[in-house]
Each structure stands twice: as structure tokens, then as C-alpha cells.
Design a protein around this motif. Structure first.
Motif, PDB file in Angstrom:
ATOM      1  N   SER A   1       0.803  -1.226   0.000  1.00 49.44           N
ATOM      2  CA  SER A   1       0.000   0.000   0.000  1.00 49.44           C
ATOM      3  C   SER A   1       0.831   1.270   0.000  1.00 49.44           C
ATOM      4  CB  SER A   1      -0.917   0.012   1.233  1.00 49.44           C
ATOM      5  OG  SER A   1      -0.138  -0.022   2.418  1.00 49.44           O
ATOM      6  N   LYS A   2       2.119   1.169   0.374  1.00 46.62           N
ATOM      7  CA  LYS A   2       2.965   2.359   0.341  1.00 46.62           C
ATOM      8  C   LYS A   2       4.441   1.985   0.229  1.00 46.62           C
ATOM      9  CE  LYS A   2       2.430   2.977   5.290  1.00 46.62           C
ATOM     10  NZ  LYS A   2       1.709   3.497   6.386  1.00 46.62           N
ATOM     11  N   GLY A   3       5.271   3.016   0.130  1.00 52.25           N
ATOM     12  CA  GLY A   3       6.709   2.814   0.136  1.00 52.25           C
ATOM     13  C   GLY A   3       7.199   1.908  -0.984  1.00 52.25           C
TER      14      GLY A   3
ATOM     15  N   VAL B   1      -4.994  -7.055   6.433  1.00 52.38           N
ATOM     16  CA  VAL B   1      -4.574  -8.099   7.375  1.00 52.38           C
ATOM     17  C   VAL B   1      -3.387  -7.590   8.190  1.00 52.38           C
ATOM     18  CG1 VAL B   1      -3.573 -10.425   7.554  1.00 52.38           C
ATOM     19  CG2 VAL B   1      -5.201  -9.940   5.733  1.00 52.38           C
ATOM     20  N   ASP B   2      -3.397  -7.862   9.491  1.00 52.06           N
ATOM     21  CA  ASP B   2      -2.212  -7.616  10.311  1.00 52.06           C
ATOM     22  C   ASP B   2      -1.368  -8.881  10.271  1.00 52.06           C
ATOM     23  OD1 ASP B   2      -0.262  -7.198  12.161  1.00 52.06           O
ATOM     24  OD2 ASP B   2      -1.593  -6.450  13.732  1.00 52.06           O
ATOM     25  N   LEU B   3      -0.265  -8.818   9.568  1.00 48.88           N
ATOM     26  CA  LEU B   3       0.546 -10.017   9.337  1.00 48.88           C
ATOM     27  C   LEU B   3       1.351 -10.451  10.561  1.00 48.88           C
ATOM     28  CD1 LEU B   3       1.784  -9.148   5.733  1.00 48.88           C
ATOM     29  CD2 LEU B   3       0.167 -10.956   6.343  1.00 48.88           C
ATOM     30  N   THR B   4       1.273  -9.677  11.654  1.00 45.46           N
ATOM     31  CA  THR B   4       1.942 -10.134  12.878  1.00 45.46           C
ATOM     32  C   THR B   4       1.083 -11.165  13.613  1.00 45.46           C
ATOM     33  OG1 THR B   4       1.012  -8.399  14.278  1.00 45.46           O
ATOM     34  CG2 THR B   4       3.111  -7.906  13.216  1.00 45.46           C
ATOM     35  N   ALA B   5      -0.182 -11.278  13.210  1.00 43.54           N
ATOM     36  CA  ALA B   5      -1.086 -12.247  13.860  1.00 43.54           C
ATOM     37  C   ALA B   5      -0.891 -13.606  13.199  1.00 43.54           C
ATOM     38  CB  ALA B   5      -2.523 -11.779  13.721  1.00 43.54           C
TER      39      ALA B   5
HETATM   40  N1  LIG Z   1      13.094   2.335   3.778  1.00 45.84           N
HETATM   41  C1  LIG Z   1      14.299   1.850   3.997  1.00 45.84           C
HETATM   42  O1  LIG Z   1      15.276   2.597   4.267  1.00 45.84           O
HETATM   43  C2  LIG Z   1      14.548   0.367   3.887  1.00 45.84           C
HETATM   44  C3  LIG Z   1      15.874  -0.076   3.723  1.00 45.84           C
HETATM   45  C4  LIG Z   1      16.108  -1.444   3.632  1.00 45.84           C
HETATM   46  C5  LIG Z   1      15.061  -2.342   3.693  1.00 45.84           C
HETATM   47  N2  LIG Z   1      13.783  -1.884   3.848  1.00 45.84           N
HETATM   48  C6  LIG Z   1      12.703  -2.891   3.907  1.00 45.84           C
HETATM   49  O2  LIG Z   1      11.776  -2.619   2.877  1.00 45.84           O
HETATM   50  C7  LIG Z   1      10.493  -3.151   3.238  1.00 45.84           C
HETATM   51  C8  LIG Z   1       9.419  -2.116   2.966  1.00 45.84           C
HETATM   52  O3  LIG Z   1       9.686  -0.989   3.773  1.00 45.84           O
HETATM   53  P1  LIG Z   1       9.279   0.507   3.352  1.00 45.84           P
HETATM   54  O4  LIG Z   1      10.500   1.323   3.515  1.00 45.84           O
HETATM   55  O5  LIG Z   1       8.559   0.518   2.062  1.00 45.84           O
HETATM   56  O6  LIG Z   1       8.298   0.829   4.581  1.00 45.84           O
HETATM   57  P2  LIG Z   1       6.877   1.607   4.644  1.00 45.84           P
HETATM   58  O7  LIG Z   1       6.852   2.719   3.663  1.00 45.84           O
HETATM   59  O8  LIG Z   1       6.725   1.904   6.093  1.00 45.84           O
HETATM   60  O9  LIG Z   1       5.814   0.506   4.187  1.00 45.84           O
HETATM   61  C9  LIG Z   1       5.569  -0.632   4.974  1.00 45.84           C
HETATM   62  C10 LIG Z   1       4.398  -1.413   4.386  1.00 45.84           C
HETATM   63  O10 LIG Z   1       4.189  -2.578   5.194  1.00 45.84           O
HETATM   64  C11 LIG Z   1       2.838  -2.565   5.699  1.00 45.84           C
HETATM   65  N3  LIG Z   1       2.831  -3.141   7.045  1.00 45.84           N
HETATM   66  C12 LIG Z   1       3.490  -2.689   8.146  1.00 45.84           C
HETATM   67  N4  LIG Z   1       3.197  -3.452   9.209  1.00 45.84           N
HETATM   68  C13 LIG Z   1       2.322  -4.412   8.771  1.00 45.84           C
HETATM   69  C14 LIG Z   1       1.635  -5.485   9.408  1.00 45.84           C
HETATM   70  N5  LIG Z   1       1.772  -5.717  10.730  1.00 45.84           N
HETATM   71  N6  LIG Z   1       0.819  -6.258   8.659  1.00 45.84           N
HETATM   72  C15 LIG Z   1       0.653  -6.011   7.339  1.00 45.84           C
HETATM   73  N7  LIG Z   1       1.274  -5.023   6.681  1.00 45.84           N
HETATM   74  C16 LIG Z   1       2.097  -4.224   7.392  1.00 45.84           C
HETATM   75  C17 LIG Z   1       2.457  -1.077   5.703  1.00 45.84           C
HETATM   76  O11 LIG Z   1       1.034  -0.853   5.661  1.00 45.84           O
HETATM   77  P3  LIG Z   1       0.144  -0.690   7.023  1.00 45.84           P
HETATM   78  O12 LIG Z   1       0.929   0.178   7.940  1.00 45.84           O
HETATM   79  O13 LIG Z   1      -1.150  -0.134   6.585  1.00 45.84           O
HETATM   80  O14 LIG Z   1       0.010  -2.099   7.556  1.00 45.84           O
HETATM   81  C18 LIG Z   1       3.102  -0.618   4.397  1.00 45.84           C
HETATM   82  O15 LIG Z   1       2.306  -0.985   3.307  1.00 45.84           O
HETATM   83  C19 LIG Z   1      10.614  -3.574   4.708  1.00 45.84           C
HETATM   84  O16 LIG Z   1      10.790  -4.965   4.780  1.00 45.84           O
HETATM   85  C20 LIG Z   1      11.877  -2.856   5.189  1.00 45.84           C
HETATM   86  O17 LIG Z   1      12.517  -3.546   6.228  1.00 45.84           O
HETATM   87  C21 LIG Z   1      13.502  -0.552   3.941  1.00 45.84           C
END
Ligand SMILES: NC(=O)c1ccc[n+]([C@@H]2O[C@H](COP(=O)([O-])OP(=O)(O)OC[C@H]3O[C@@H](n4cnc5c(N)ncnc54)[C@H](OP(=O)(O)O)[C@@H]3O)[C@@H](O)[C@H]2O)c1
Length: 280
Positions: free
Chosen positions: A20-22, A68-72
């Protein structure tokens, strides 16, 4: 556990956690743009619907969303059931959802830590285990796991458990990639460095030298590299020249040098209190 389902049309489908984001949303854009239907999974229904509308409007692809909360732990098998019951065949599984928790481990919030490990490690492992047999049976499939460039470095104070979780993702990916040779299923670890997403604030990473000093890659750049690597069947990919250099150095012997450099970059002169998130 495998459920055989007929595809509703000839387009392959990519299921993206955290789509949904990032980085996940940018990966959804990549797969949508290249002719895939999409299944997005995250917690916020509003963000999922907004992403689905954008992706459907731009690429004309079918987009299913699952809030879905994927921590569940129970939610993982239930998600698999709902996806297959809806007649969706997952051709590409993108295990992207992940969180971080920066700060001294001894005073960290234990529930936050456990949720992070549940999401970064357990949900990724469970979804891979659930969707992989169907891919093997069909003789084709791709799994894209989002690790991190930190997976190339031993240790890392102030985010030890996050770094360890990404070591797990890289190690699992490398092991499975070997195990799956000849099955038609490829497994890829995408290992981004600092990337401009909400993760920086969510994890409290903004206070660390690595996030303050190193240039941030854009999520679309990360997603393009991840898409290309997954489609090419590469086992690992590190987007960005500087990050590639870091990953290379991280695996050079003696590893104690890389460990020292990473320890230095992981420190934060700004952090004097026990709660680093407040300091960001
Ligand atoms: N950004 C960085 O600097 C960086 C660097 C290296 C690796 N990464 C990795 O890249 C991946 C994506 O990160 P991002 O930077 O794109 O982060 P982000 O912008 O915070 O996006 C995280 C995504 O995961 C979802 N999410 C979070 N908790 C969740 C849960 N409990 N159940 C289901 N969905 C969940 C969020 O949606 P909801 O909150 O609505 O659930 C959102 O869609 C992660 O694995 C992160 O470790 C990031």
C-alpha cells in the motif's frame, strides 16, 4: 496444503505484502506496469483502497486487497485460504512488509520487538511455505523477499534485532534458491540501503549516521531493481552503487573491519536518552 485453482485470465498475479505504500507500492507499480494482476496486503484499508484505485486506473490491472495484520499468526493461513478461495493463483509472491525498531535493545519495547520479528521473519517464512508448493507443482513462480543491505554486515548496535532479521531473510533466500534449482521457481532477495519511505520515521532510523549521511535511494529505483532481478531469476540484488560497494565490503574478509565500520555508522551521537524515537 496446495489448492489447485484455475486462473481467471492469462495475466500472472503478484501478491505483495505491504503493497500500500513505500517500496511495496512501487513494486506494485512495476508488476502492474508489466502486465500483472495484483493482490495487496497491509493493515490500513484506506491506504490499500487508495493504492488499488491508482494501480487499476494506471495499468487496467485487477487489484484485490486484503486488510490483514501479518503479525497475527492465525492471519497467515487465513490469508492463504481467502486468496485461494477467491480463485487467485499467486505466480509471484513479494514478501515486502517489514518494520524496524531503532534504539538500545535492553530498553526496547518488547511487544514492538516481537511484532517486528513476527512480521520480518515469521510472516515471510509462513507465506513462502504456503504459496511455494503451488508454484513448484506448476513448474513456475517467483518469490521476491525484501531484505536490506544491512544483511551483508555482521552485527549493528542500536538495531541489532532488525539487522539480525534481515540476515535471516538473506540466508533463507540463498538457501531456498539453491534448494529450488530445476523447479522453475526463483527466489530473490532485494537488499535496499537507506530509502526515502515512511520506514525511516516508523523505525526511528533518522537519528543514525547511516540514514543521516548516506544518500537515500528512491523507492521507485529500489522497486525497478527488484522487479528486474526477480524476473531475471537473480538470487540477490542491491540497488544503488554505494550500497553495492557496502554489500561487497560487508562480505570481504576479515569481517571484523566491516563490522567496525557498520558499528560506527549505526551509532547516533544524537541519542542520549533511552528512547531514540523521541530523539528523532
Ligand atoms: N526504507 C528503507 O530505508 C529500507 C531499507 C532497507 C530495507 N527496507 C525494507 O523494505 C520493506 C518495505 O519498507 P518501506 O521502507 O517501504 O516501509 P513503509 O513505507 O513503512 O511501508 C511498509 C508497508 O508494510 C505494511 N505493514 C506494516 N506493518 C504491517 C503489518 N503488521 N501487517 C501487514 N502489513 C504491514 C504497511 O502498511 P500498514 O501500515 O497499513 O500495515 C506498508 O504498506 C521492509 O521490509 C523494510 O525492512 C527498507
Amino acid at each position: 496444503m496446495t489448492t489447485k485453482v484455475m486462473k481467471r485470465d492469462s495475466r500472472p498475479t503478484a501478491l505483495i505484502t505491504g503493497g500500500s505504500k513505500g517500496i511495496g507500492l512501487e513494486l506494485a507499480n512495476q508488476f502492474g506496469q508489466h502486465g500483472h494482476d495484483l493482490v495487496l496486503v497491509a493493515r490500513s484499508d484506506r491506504d490499500l483502497k487508495r493504492a488499488a484505485t491508482q494501480l487499476h486506473t494506471e495499468y487496467g490491472c485487477r487489484v484485490d486487497v486484503f486488510s490483514v495484520d501479518l503479525t497475527a499468526i492465525d492471519a497467515l493461513a487465513e490469508l492463504y485460504r481467502q486468496v485461494t478461495d477467491n480463485g487467485i493463483q499467486v505466480d509471484v509472491l513479494v514478501n515486502n512488509a517489514g518494520t524496524g525498531d531503532v534504539g538500545p535493545f535492553a530498553v526496547s519495547d518488547i511487544n514492538r520487538q516481537l511484532d517486528m520479528l513476527q512480521l520480518n521473519i515469521v510472516s515471510l517464512t509462513a507465506l513462502t511455505r504456503l504459496f511455494l508448493p503451488g508454484m513448484i507443482e506448476r513448474g513456475s513462480g517467483r518469490i521476491l523477499n525484501i531484505a536490506s543491505v544491512v544483511a551483508y554486515f555482521a552485527g549493528g548496535s542500536n538495531w541489532a534485532s532488525y539487522v539480525a532479521s534481515k540476515h535471516y531473510v538473506l540466508a533463507l533466500t540463498r538457501g531456498l534458491a539453491k534448494e529450488l534449482v530445476g523447479t522453475g521457481v526463483n527466489v530473490t532477495a532485494l537488499c535496499p540501503g537507506p530509502t526515502a519511505t515512511a520506514f525511516v520515521n516508523q523505525a526511528g532510523a533518522g537519528v543514525m549516521r547511516i540514514y543521516r549521511w548516506l544518500p537515500k535511494v528512491t523507492p521507485s529505483e529500489v522497486a525497478r531493481a527488484g522487479y528486474r532481478a526477480a524476473m531475471a531469476g537473480q538470487t540477490t540484488v542491491v540497488p544503488g552503487l554505494l550500497n553495492k560497494l557496502f554489500a561487497f565490503l560487508g562480505e570481504l574478509p576479515p569481517r571484523s573491519i566491516a563490522q567496525w565500520v557498520f558499528g560506527f555508522l549505526s551509532r547516533s551521537p544524537l541519542v542520549t536518552t533511552t528512547d531514540t524515537r523521541k530523539a528523532s
